[in-house]
Design a protein around this motif. Structure first.
Motif, PDB file in Angstrom:
ATOM      1  N   ILE A 317       0.835  -1.207   0.000  1.00  0.00           N
ATOM      2  CA  ILE A 317       0.000   0.000   0.000  1.00  0.00           C
ATOM      3  C   ILE A 317       0.865   1.251   0.000  1.00  0.00           C
ATOM      4  O   ILE A 317       1.906   1.301   0.660  1.00  0.00           O
ATOM      5  N   HIS A 318       0.419   2.254  -0.737  1.00  0.00           N
ATOM      6  CA  HIS A 318       1.017   3.593  -0.673  1.00  0.00           C
ATOM      7  C   HIS A 318      -0.131   4.596  -0.664  1.00  0.00           C
ATOM      8  O   HIS A 318      -1.150   4.401  -1.330  1.00  0.00           O
ATOM      9  N   VAL A 319       0.049   5.673   0.101  1.00  0.00           N
ATOM     10  CA  VAL A 319      -1.020   6.650   0.285  1.00  0.00           C
ATOM     11  C   VAL A 319      -0.622   7.995  -0.322  1.00  0.00           C
ATOM     12  O   VAL A 319       0.520   8.447  -0.167  1.00  0.00           O
ATOM     13  N   TYR A 320      -1.566   8.605  -1.010  1.00  0.00           N
ATOM     14  CA  TYR A 320      -1.410   9.951  -1.558  1.00  0.00           C
ATOM     15  C   TYR A 320      -2.528  10.816  -0.985  1.00  0.00           C
ATOM     16  O   TYR A 320      -3.670  10.367  -0.878  1.00  0.00           O
ATOM     17  N   SER A 321      -2.225  12.050  -0.621  1.00  0.00           N
ATOM     18  CA  SER A 321      -3.263  12.890  -0.023  1.00  0.00           C
ATOM     19  C   SER A 321      -2.929  14.364  -0.202  1.00  0.00           C
ATOM     20  O   SER A 321      -1.753  14.760  -0.209  1.00  0.00           O
ATOM     21  N   VAL A 322      -3.968  15.169  -0.352  1.00  0.00           N
ATOM     22  CA  VAL A 322      -3.849  16.625  -0.431  1.00  0.00           C
ATOM     23  C   VAL A 322      -4.855  17.214   0.560  1.00  0.00           C
ATOM     24  O   VAL A 322      -6.038  16.843   0.524  1.00  0.00           O
ATOM     25  N   PRO A 323      -4.417  18.087   1.450  1.00  0.00           N
ATOM     26  CA  PRO A 323      -5.351  18.680   2.421  1.00  0.00           C
ATOM     27  C   PRO A 323      -6.548  19.333   1.729  1.00  0.00           C
ATOM     28  O   PRO A 323      -6.399  20.035   0.720  1.00  0.00           O
ATOM     29  N   ASP A 324      -7.733  19.057   2.258  1.00  0.00           N
ATOM     30  CA  ASP A 324      -9.001  19.607   1.765  1.00  0.00           C
ATOM     31  C   ASP A 324      -9.369  19.125   0.359  1.00  0.00           C
ATOM     32  O   ASP A 324     -10.339  19.624  -0.226  1.00  0.00           O
ATOM     33  N   ARG A 325      -8.613  18.173  -0.177  1.00  0.00           N
ATOM     34  CA  ARG A 325      -8.929  17.641  -1.505  1.00  0.00           C
ATOM     35  C   ARG A 325      -9.291  16.153  -1.454  1.00  0.00           C
ATOM     36  O   ARG A 325     -10.075  15.671  -2.276  1.00  0.00           O
ATOM     37  N   GLY A 326      -8.693  15.436  -0.521  1.00  0.00           N
ATOM     38  CA  GLY A 326      -8.997  14.015  -0.404  1.00  0.00           C
ATOM     39  C   GLY A 326      -7.760  13.147  -0.315  1.00  0.00           C
ATOM     40  O   GLY A 326      -6.622  13.638  -0.299  1.00  0.00           O
ATOM     41  N   THR A 327      -7.990  11.839  -0.241  1.00  0.00           N
ATOM     42  CA  THR A 327      -6.922  10.856  -0.054  1.00  0.00           C
ATOM     43  C   THR A 327      -7.115   9.688  -1.011  1.00  0.00           C
ATOM     44  O   THR A 327      -8.242   9.233  -1.233  1.00  0.00           O
ATOM     45  N   ASP A 328      -5.996   9.205  -1.565  1.00  0.00           N
ATOM     46  CA  ASP A 328      -5.989   8.006  -2.407  1.00  0.00           C
ATOM     47  C   ASP A 328      -5.131   6.951  -1.727  1.00  0.00           C
ATOM     48  O   ASP A 328      -3.975   7.214  -1.385  1.00  0.00           O
ATOM     49  N   VAL A 329      -5.694   5.772  -1.532  1.00  0.00           N
ATOM     50  CA  VAL A 329      -4.943   4.637  -0.993  1.00  0.00           C
ATOM     51  C   VAL A 329      -4.754   3.633  -2.127  1.00  0.00           C
ATOM     52  O   VAL A 329      -5.712   3.014  -2.581  1.00  0.00           O
ATOM     53  N   GLU A 330      -3.524   3.498  -2.585  1.00  0.00           N
ATOM     54  CA  GLU A 330      -3.229   2.626  -3.720  1.00  0.00           C
ATOM     55  C   GLU A 330      -2.721   1.274  -3.233  1.00  0.00           C
ATOM     56  O   GLU A 330      -1.758   1.199  -2.473  1.00  0.00           O
ATOM     57  N   ILE A 331      -3.377   0.230  -3.669  1.00  0.00           N
ATOM     58  CA  ILE A 331      -3.032  -1.150  -3.287  1.00  0.00           C
ATOM     59  C   ILE A 331      -2.508  -1.867  -4.529  1.00  0.00           C
ATOM     60  O   ILE A 331      -3.171  -1.871  -5.572  1.00  0.00           O
ATOM     61  N   THR A 332      -1.347  -2.475  -4.408  1.00  0.00           N
ATOM     62  CA  THR A 332      -0.761  -3.220  -5.526  1.00  0.00           C
ATOM     63  C   THR A 332      -0.584  -4.675  -5.119  1.00  0.00           C
ATOM     64  O   THR A 332       0.045  -4.968  -4.096  1.00  0.00           O
ATOM     65  N   ILE A 333      -1.167  -5.594  -5.902  1.00  0.00           N
ATOM     66  CA  ILE A 333      -1.042  -7.024  -5.655  1.00  0.00           C
ATOM     67  C   ILE A 333      -0.806  -7.730  -6.984  1.00  0.00           C
ATOM     68  O   ILE A 333      -1.103  -7.165  -8.047  1.00  0.00           O
ATOM     69  N   PRO A 334      -0.292  -8.945  -6.950  1.00  0.00           N
ATOM     70  CA  PRO A 334      -0.108  -9.675  -8.215  1.00  0.00           C
ATOM     71  C   PRO A 334      -1.453 -10.076  -8.819  1.00  0.00           C
ATOM     72  O   PRO A 334      -2.420 -10.350  -8.102  1.00  0.00           O
ATOM     73  N   LEU A 335      -1.497 -10.091 -10.131  1.00  0.00           N
ATOM     74  CA  LEU A 335      -2.714 -10.473 -10.849  1.00  0.00           C
ATOM     75  C   LEU A 335      -2.744 -11.991 -10.949  1.00  0.00           C
ATOM     76  O   LEU A 335      -2.094 -12.597 -11.797  1.00  0.00           O
ATOM     77  N   THR A 336      -3.472 -12.631 -10.031  1.00  0.00           N
ATOM     78  CA  THR A 336      -3.503 -14.090  -9.978  1.00  0.00           C
ATOM     79  C   THR A 336      -4.911 -14.574  -9.680  1.00  0.00           C
ATOM     80  O   THR A 336      -5.651 -13.936  -8.935  1.00  0.00           O
ATOM     81  N   GLU A 337      -5.262 -15.697 -10.262  1.00  0.00           N
ATOM     82  CA  GLU A 337      -6.590 -16.276 -10.057  1.00  0.00           C
ATOM     83  C   GLU A 337      -6.531 -17.557  -9.239  1.00  0.00           C
ATOM     84  O   GLU A 337      -7.541 -18.243  -9.096  1.00  0.00           O
ATOM     85  N   SER A 338      -5.359 -17.886  -8.714  1.00  0.00           N
ATOM     86  CA  SER A 338      -5.206 -19.128  -7.956  1.00  0.00           C
ATOM     87  C   SER A 338      -4.410 -18.878  -6.689  1.00  0.00           C
ATOM     88  O   SER A 338      -3.387 -18.178  -6.715  1.00  0.00           O
ATOM     89  N   ASP A 339      -4.871 -19.465  -5.576  1.00  0.00           N
ATOM     90  CA  ASP A 339      -4.138 -19.344  -4.312  1.00  0.00           C
ATOM     91  C   ASP A 339      -2.761 -19.979  -4.417  1.00  0.00           C
ATOM     92  O   ASP A 339      -1.828 -19.573  -3.725  1.00  0.00           O
ATOM     93  N   ARG A 340      -2.616 -20.959  -5.283  1.00  0.00           N
ATOM     94  CA  ARG A 340      -1.339 -21.666  -5.412  1.00  0.00           C
ATOM     95  C   ARG A 340      -0.248 -20.793  -5.995  1.00  0.00           C
ATOM     96  O   ARG A 340       0.931 -21.117  -5.889  1.00  0.00           O
ATOM     97  N   GLU A 341      -0.629 -19.694  -6.625  1.00  0.00           N
ATOM     98  CA  GLU A 341       0.354 -18.794  -7.212  1.00  0.00           C
ATOM     99  C   GLU A 341       0.892 -17.780  -6.214  1.00  0.00           C
ATOM    100  O   GLU A 341       1.766 -16.983  -6.547  1.00  0.00           O
ATOM    101  N   ALA A 342       0.370 -17.779  -4.992  1.00  0.00           N
ATOM    102  CA  ALA A 342       0.865 -16.861  -3.962  1.00  0.00           C
ATOM    103  C   ALA A 342       2.308 -17.210  -3.624  1.00  0.00           C
ATOM    104  O   ALA A 342       2.682 -18.381  -3.535  1.00  0.00           O
TER     105      ALA A 342
END
Length: 349
Positions: A317-342
């Protein structure tokens, strides 16, 4: 038992005894130096005394003091969770064979299948145990819903049903990884409950490329990744602003990654708070069990640490924010459809 004596300890004692010799050598050098100046002793004696003192000091520094400090640093790093590499072992040349053997044994035990299996069994037992108590909660909520329907309180009945559905997902569903579709469904349930409180003042928008719908919805993510962050956006963002607030959950795909951005147009945060939060998120597996609360830091760190544990430190996770404008919380994970690929499947139940 004699073989297990602390070699470094003995060497340090020898060095301490040698300080007396060093003192005597310093006195001899002083006498020889001043004697040579006055012509009462040969110059070579002063030179010899000075070289001997310097050689003794350098030998003590490189043979005892420096390896001792290296060993301290390496042991501190080990206690912080880092493994001791062969290079570290060479730097800690004065580390005793017994201590090194104990550290290797500890490393082996921490990564043994036996410990992993024990942790899994404990987690499964706790999950099964925790499933017993919620049945009373579900039955109670269902009773409240029934009474509300009889009394014609449809709003109370719908809210009670949504709350039961939310708790059923949060408490009963014990899988570590779920699909994005399941996680989004839980977010919408949670948001529906919040709508009873905020009404039209709060709006949720979910955005993604329709061409990537199936790929995004089938992607596996840690359970309760989005809802805690959405809750933070409400509590620390839109709830504190005047007027209506908007929440956004945006999805984007790269070739190997899924990027999720949970945004709000709330009060935001100042640069100092933002920098401190991102520093905290940048420290992998830090703050476990922390009770410190700052701008929703607990939930963010919790989600971030779980992503690190399952997928690796390159995601999170990384967070971006500007006072009085709002906050963005960016989540990056691998693109996977199987638990076995973790990356670290061993931490999954």
């Amino acid at each position: 038992m004699e073989k297990k004596k602390n070699i470094l300890y003995i060497s340090e004692r020898i060095w301490r005894l040698g300080l007396f010799v060093l003192g005597m050598m310093t006195v001899m050098f002083a006498f020889a130096f001043f004697g040579a100046i006055r012509g009462k002793s040969p110059i070579w004696l002063a030179v010899f005394s000075g070289v001997a003192e310097l050689a003794y000091s350098l030998t003590g520094w490189f043979w005892i003091i420096k390896p001792y400090r290296n060993s301290e640093k390496i042991i501190e790093r080990f206690l912080e969770g880092y493994l001791i590499s062969e290079t570290d072992g060479e730097k800690a040349a004065m580390l005793t064979p017994y201590t090194a053997e104990q550290i290797k044994y500890t490393e082996k035990f921490l990564h043994s299948p036996k410990l992993m299996d024990l942790n899994k069994r404990q987690a499964q037992y706790l999950a099964l145990q925790n499933q017993i108590n919620p049945h009373f909660l579900y039955n109670t909520l269902e009773s409240i819903r029934g009474e509300a329907l009889i009394a014609g309180l449809d709003g109370v009945a719908d809210m009670t049903e949504a709350l039961a559905k939310f708790f059923r997902y949060t408490i009963t569903k014990v899988e570590n990884l779920v699909s994005v579709e399941e996680e989004l469904d839980n977010c919408e349930t949670y948001f529906g409950i919040q709508k009873y409180r905020f009404g039209d003042r709060l709006n949720l928008h979910i955005e993604y490329d329709p061409a990537e719908h199936e790929k995004i919805m089938n992607c596996r993510i840690p359970k309760l990744t989005l809802q805690p962050i959405l809750e933070n956006s409400i509590i620390h963002g839109t709830e504190l602003k005047l007027g209506a607030g908007n929440l956004y959950i945006r999805f984007a795909c790269t070739q190997e990654r899924l990027i999720i951005c949970v945004s709000d147009d709330g009060v935001g945060m100042d640069e100092e708070t933002l920098a401190a939060l991102n520093r905290k998120l940048g420290r992998a597996n830090d703050s476990f069990g922390s009770s410190e609360e700052e701008k929703g830091g607990i939930a963010l760190v919790n989600v971030n640490n779980r992503i690190h544990l399952i997928f690796g430190d390159e995601y999170g996770i990384h967070v971006y924010s500007v006072p009085d404008r709002g906050t963005d919380v960016e989540i990056t994970i691998p693109l996977t459809e199987s638990d076995r690929e973790a990356k670290n499947r061993s931490v999954l139940k």
